[in-house]
Design a protein around this motif. Structure first.
Motif, PDB file in Angstrom:
ATOM      1  N   UNK A  10      -4.680 -25.216  -0.557  1.00  0.00           N
ATOM      2  CA  UNK A  10      -4.756 -24.648   0.797  1.00  0.00           C
ATOM      3  C   UNK A  10      -3.763 -23.487   0.957  1.00  0.00           C
ATOM      4  N   UNK A  11      -4.240 -22.348   1.468  1.00  0.00           N
ATOM      5  CA  UNK A  11      -3.338 -21.266   1.859  1.00  0.00           C
ATOM      6  C   UNK A  11      -2.793 -21.644   3.235  1.00  0.00           C
ATOM      7  N   UNK A  12      -1.565 -22.076   3.258  1.00  0.00           N
ATOM      8  CA  UNK A  12      -0.964 -22.596   4.486  1.00  0.00           C
ATOM      9  C   UNK A  12      -0.555 -21.483   5.430  1.00  0.00           C
ATOM     10  N   UNK A  13      -0.141 -20.350   4.877  1.00  0.00           N
ATOM     11  CA  UNK A  13       0.375 -19.271   5.713  1.00  0.00           C
ATOM     12  C   UNK A  13       0.049 -17.916   5.087  1.00  0.00           C
ATOM     13  N   UNK A  14      -0.291 -16.956   5.974  1.00  0.00           N
ATOM     14  CA  UNK A  14      -0.493 -15.559   5.574  1.00  0.00           C
ATOM     15  C   UNK A  14       0.304 -14.729   6.573  1.00  0.00           C
ATOM     16  N   UNK A  15       1.522 -14.394   6.175  1.00  0.00           N
ATOM     17  CA  UNK A  15       2.488 -13.767   7.084  1.00  0.00           C
ATOM     18  C   UNK A  15       2.540 -12.268   6.838  1.00  0.00           C
ATOM     19  N   UNK A  16       2.279 -11.493   7.920  1.00  0.00           N
ATOM     20  CA  UNK A  16       2.339 -10.031   7.834  1.00  0.00           C
ATOM     21  C   UNK A  16       3.760  -9.573   8.171  1.00  0.00           C
ATOM     22  N   UNK A  17       4.480  -9.137   7.164  1.00  0.00           N
ATOM     23  CA  UNK A  17       5.917  -8.877   7.314  1.00  0.00           C
ATOM     24  C   UNK A  17       6.242  -7.709   8.249  1.00  0.00           C
ATOM     25  N   UNK A  18       5.515  -6.577   8.222  1.00  0.00           N
ATOM     26  CA  UNK A  18       5.890  -5.465   9.109  1.00  0.00           C
ATOM     27  C   UNK A  18       5.827  -5.813  10.593  1.00  0.00           C
ATOM     28  N   UNK A  19       4.885  -6.665  10.988  1.00  0.00           N
ATOM     29  CA  UNK A  19       4.758  -7.006  12.411  1.00  0.00           C
ATOM     30  C   UNK A  19       5.316  -8.385  12.739  1.00  0.00           C
TER      31      UNK A  19
ATOM     32  N   UNK B 199      -6.318 -21.643   4.996  1.00  0.00           N
ATOM     33  CA  UNK B 199      -7.577 -21.292   4.337  1.00  0.00           C
ATOM     34  C   UNK B 199      -7.880 -22.368   3.310  1.00  0.00           C
ATOM     35  N   UNK B 200      -9.048 -22.988   3.414  1.00  0.00           N
ATOM     36  CA  UNK B 200      -9.447 -24.009   2.445  1.00  0.00           C
ATOM     37  C   UNK B 200     -10.676 -23.534   1.685  1.00  0.00           C
ATOM     38  N   UNK B 201     -10.833 -24.069   0.487  1.00  0.00           N
ATOM     39  CA  UNK B 201     -11.890 -23.655  -0.432  1.00  0.00           C
ATOM     40  C   UNK B 201     -12.903 -24.788  -0.542  1.00  0.00           C
ATOM     41  N   UNK B 202     -13.982 -24.681   0.241  1.00  0.00           N
ATOM     42  CA  UNK B 202     -14.953 -25.770   0.311  1.00  0.00           C
ATOM     43  C   UNK B 202     -16.050 -25.588  -0.733  1.00  0.00           C
ATOM     44  N   UNK B 203     -16.066 -26.504  -1.690  1.00  0.00           N
ATOM     45  CA  UNK B 203     -17.039 -26.489  -2.770  1.00  0.00           C
ATOM     46  C   UNK B 203     -17.626 -27.888  -2.913  1.00  0.00           C
TER      47      UNK B 203
ATOM     48  N   UNK C 121     -13.005 -21.363   4.325  1.00  0.00           N
ATOM     49  CA  UNK C 121     -12.822 -21.767   5.717  1.00  0.00           C
ATOM     50  C   UNK C 121     -11.447 -21.327   6.199  1.00  0.00           C
ATOM     51  N   UNK C 122     -11.425 -20.429   7.179  1.00  0.00           N
ATOM     52  CA  UNK C 122     -10.182 -19.803   7.639  1.00  0.00           C
ATOM     53  C   UNK C 122      -9.896 -20.244   9.071  1.00  0.00           C
ATOM     54  N   UNK C 123      -8.814 -20.972   9.265  1.00  0.00           N
ATOM     55  CA  UNK C 123      -8.410 -21.376  10.611  1.00  0.00           C
ATOM     56  C   UNK C 123      -7.590 -20.256  11.235  1.00  0.00           C
ATOM     57  N   UNK C 124      -7.974 -19.831  12.441  1.00  0.00           N
ATOM     58  CA  UNK C 124      -7.302 -18.724  13.129  1.00  0.00           C
ATOM     59  C   UNK C 124      -6.849 -19.189  14.512  1.00  0.00           C
ATOM     60  N   UNK C 125      -5.736 -18.626  15.012  1.00  0.00           N
ATOM     61  CA  UNK C 125      -5.259 -19.021  16.340  1.00  0.00           C
ATOM     62  C   UNK C 125      -6.309 -18.717  17.410  1.00  0.00           C
ATOM     63  N   UNK C 126      -6.328 -19.562  18.435  1.00  0.00           N
ATOM     64  CA  UNK C 126      -7.338 -19.452  19.489  1.00  0.00           C
ATOM     65  C   UNK C 126      -6.649 -19.414  20.852  1.00  0.00           C
ATOM     66  N   UNK C 127      -6.956 -18.382  21.622  1.00  0.00           N
ATOM     67  CA  UNK C 127      -6.505 -18.285  23.013  1.00  0.00           C
ATOM     68  C   UNK C 127      -7.698 -17.874  23.867  1.00  0.00           C
TER      69      UNK C 127
END
Length: 771
Positions: free
Chosen positions: A98-107, A134-138, A212-218
């Motif tokens: 699982x990709x636990x975090x994808x952190x954009x450093x400049x912002x 992000x999970x890899x569903x196979x 499968x990509x989990x994204x924040x929801x507002x």
């Protein structure tokens, strides 16, 4: 800075996975993502063909993971960090890669929904799954069986001269090796993900893949994709073609504008660049794109209704924001499987990165203009030609041999490579990964004989079964033993040969009476419409499992007088001087078997008499269907302080206990179900699943008030299945009986009154469709 790869430890509140369920998954868990033949007939021909192509019969040979709870404690998780000047990527190789975090450093932005806890829930095909990242569903429709399993990981050379991380494993539902290469070029704002699935066999194989990509929801989150229509799938199991973005009075590209959980599979034009983005009210967020092979795109939303919100809170800790899922797959919808020809492979490249677009355009009423804005910004940030060039550069490196090993997966791939002699450049399944689970099968492969179960060892686990045709052939040729016949029966059942499977399990019983063969025969009885016989077999299986478990004194802790002096329901002491917790009313071997060691035909024994069974039959339904006098067995005493039964022992008792109680209720024997529940060890009996079973048994016995008291006391069913409405169904069944009164008819008026007078408490509200 040059891209770096390093190991670290990530500490998160985590609910332990617990042991595997030792019972083979002979039946497919209730799966909500299916359509009926009427719906399928109305689909486009290619979709109809692929939705009917090779559906799963079961999750065999994979085992169920249902031993987790909901008590979380800080735990150190092995993590890999891939980092350059622009992005920091955190991967959990021990939890499906699982990709636990994808952190954009400049912002300073986190591009993914990053769950602050690891809380398993029953969403994967085999049970345990957790949300976020992000999970890899196979494998097959649903969340992969590898969601909470370790993958192999290693450093490998990257096309730009640096290094990347390779994840790989042997996917066991379809017997296919796959790899995921995580490549972060120097100074790149996009993480490239190269994926390859290979078919080393001499026959076509069904393939399923969805990233499968989990994204924040507002409230302001909008999901965009290059489509004017989508296939909508709801939890009422309907699939319909709907317009995008407006449908049924709401803009469905805003996840919180739907009331109930739903899937939207976007219908991308053939010539469109495949992409999907989730952007906030300011036009910032994540975009995902890929080479053309990965054409499917999907939005999953929980909706704003009470059931969806309850599930969101169930999967994390209080105070955490919600999430939606954006996904990318090989087919148009997740109901489809795609054929991969013998000796061929599927390969593609994905790109994940930040996107900033004009919020006025993104959230404007002109859907076409909103899409053009996002697509224009994507083309500037990650041009289609650049992604295609990155794929071409990566392809030769897909075969590069891994360097330093960073994590180790299972030994199943090594076993399959030894059996099949496969050559798989780039994804070595080394013999040193073989372990205890693979050893009996390796001995079968090398000697032609499956190792016999030891006669004097406690049978708390029969070992893993393998079910593919080559392994079934080896078992067919192996000398007959209790273990060989048991595993052969599992393989035959998986292949659809139920009659031969039952014969094999009966031969296993001839060699040695074990709970495992009895339980498998109980499943066969249930499927064949013999619920009473299934319940009898399971009762005997329970007795054998409990007899195999050493009492606290034998485990090195002096048992209390209460634990040693108790009596079972029939008042007789049990094995090892412990109470007989399930009366041995079912004689050893519910089926009479023909003599001799050769494989023979089934010879049924007379069914056990229902009358005169002493305490075992106490509480059976009396004449006319009315509850008879109930005499519950003494509650099994708690072990002394400091004592804990082995995990495998508890797992076997929980798995068989659940199936036994369920079978007894199906057979109309609520009193006996309560007897079994009362005799389970406290650690099992106090689980939420067994509290629910207690309420159901009390209701079936006719005591709705006592059943309601169980709900009022409160419990949590940790392994509640996605889409399962058992909590609300049981609550309202109790409420209807309370409103109707003893002996009263449950009319439509009673049902309506029950819903008004006894509203479902929020803690039990998990319904994912309109009530």
């Amino acid at each position: 800075m040059a891209t770096s790869v390093r190991r670290t430890t990530l500490t998160l509140p985590t609910a332990p996975l617990g042991p595997e369920n030792p019972l083979p998954a002979l039946r497919l868990p209730r799966e909500v993502h299916r359509v009926d033949e009427t719906t399928r007939a109305a689909l486009p021909p290619d979709m109809a063909r692929q939705t009917a192509y090779e559906p799963l019969r079961s999750v065999l040979p994979v085992r169920l993971r249902d031993g987790y709870g909901r008590r979380r404690a800080p735990a150190g998780l092995d993590a890999l960090v891939i980092e350059n000047d622009r992005l920091r990527v955190t991967v959990l190789p021990g939890l499906g890669g699982r990709v636990h975090s994808l952190h954009h450093k400049p912002t300073g932005r986190e591009l993914l929904y990053r769950n602050p806890v690891v809380q398993p829930a029953d969403f994967a095909l085999n049970g345990a799954w957790f949300s976020g990242g992000i999970e890899w569903n196979i494998g097959a429709t649903g969340h992969t069986t590898l969601a909470c399993a370790p993958l192999h990981a290693a450093r490998v050379p990257a096309p730009d001269g640096g290094e990347m991380v390779r994840l790989w494993e042997w996917e066991r539902l379809r017997d296919l090796p796959f790899q995921v290469d995580l490549w972060l070029p120097e100074d790149s704002e996009f993480l490239y993900v190269g994926v390859r699935i290979r078919n080393p066999h001499h026959r076509p194989a069904p393939v399923y893949w969805w990233s499968n990509i989990a994204v924040p929801e507002t409230e302001g989150t909008r999901v965009l994709a290059p489509a004017d229509a989508a296939w909508h799938f709801g939890y009422s199991r309907t699939l319909r073609h709907v317009p995008v973005p407006e449908w049924d009075g709401a803009d469905r590209t805003y996840p919180l504008r739907g009331a109930y959980p739903a899937d939207y599979f976007y219908d991308l034009p053939e010539d469109a660049r495949p992409w999907i983005a989730s952007l906030d009210e300011e036009g910032h967020g994540l975009v995902q794109t890929s080479t053309d092979l990965l054409r499917g795109r999907k939005l999953f939303l929980w909706g704003a209704g009470p059931g969806g919100r309850r599930w969101q809170r169930w999967l994390t800790e209080p105070g955490t924001g919600g999430y939606a899922e954006i996904q990318a797959g090989l087919a148009r919808t997740q109901l489809e499987h795609v054929p991969l020809e013998a000796g061929e492979e599927f390969a593609w490249l994905e790109a994940y990165g930040p996107l900033a677009a004009d919020p006025a355009a993104v959230h404007g009423e002109d859907w076409a203009a909103a899409r053009r804005e996002v697509e224009s910004r994507l083309e500037s940030a990650a041009p289609r030609a650049v992604v295609a060039a990155a794929y071409a550069a990566w392809r030769p490196y897909a075969d590069a041999e891994p360097g330093e090993r960073l994590a180790t997966g299972s030994g199943w791939g090594a076993l399959e490579v030894e059996r099949g002699g496969y050559r798989l450049p780039g994804t070595p399944f080394d013999p040193d990964t073989l372990g205890e689970q693979q050893e009996p099968w390796r001995r079968l492969l090398r000697t032609g004989a499956f190792p016999a179960w030891e006669a004097d060892e406690p049978l708390t686990d029969p070992g893993c079964s393998l079910v593919s045709p080559p392994w079934r052939d080896l078992l067919e040729a192996a000398p007959s033993t209790a273990a060989a016949e048991y595993h052969l029966g599992v393989a035959q059942w998986h292949a659809g040969d139920r009659a031969q499977a039952a014969r094999s399990w009966e031969r296993s019983l001839r060699w040695s009476e074990t709970p495992w063969a009895l339980r498998c025969l109980a499943v066969a009885d249930t499927v064949a419409g013999h619920p009473a016989r299934a319940a009898d077999r399971l009762l005997r299986a329970m007795d054998l499992v409990l007899a195999a478990a050493p009492p606290p004194a034998e485990a090195g802790v002096e048992a209390s007088a209460a634990a040693g002096a108790g009596a079972g329901a029939d008042g007789a002491p049990g094995p090892h001087g412990r109470p007989a917790r399930v009366p041995a009313a079912v004689t050893a071997g519910a089926t009479a078997l023909d003599a001799g060691g050769a494989r023979g035909a089934r010879t049924p024994a007379p069914a056990p008499a229902r009358a005169g069974r002493g305490g075992h039959d106490a509480g059976a339904v009396g004449p006319g269907g009315a509850p008879g006098e109930v005499r519950i067995a003494p509650v099994a005493p708690a072990p002394p302080a400091g004592f804990a039964y082995p995990a495998a022992t508890e797992a076997a008792e929980a798995a068989l206990g659940r199936e036994t109680v369920t079978a007894l209720l199906a057979a109309g024997r609520a009193g006996e179900a309560l007897t079994v529940l009362g005799t389970l060890r406290p650690a099992v009996r106090e689980r939420g699943r067994f509290r629910l079973l207690t309420a159901q048994a009390l209701l079936a016995r006719g005591d709705a008030a006592a059943a309601r008291a169980v709900f009022d006391e409160g419990f949590e069913v940790a392994d509640l299945r996605e889409g399962d409405e058992v909590l609300s169904e049981t609550w309202y069944a109790i409420a209807e009986r309370l409103v109707a009164g003893d002996g009263g008819a449950v009319t439509e008026d009673v049902r309506q009154r029950a819903r008004v007078e006894h509203p479902l408490p929020e803690r039990y509200e998990f319904r994912m469709r309109p009530a």
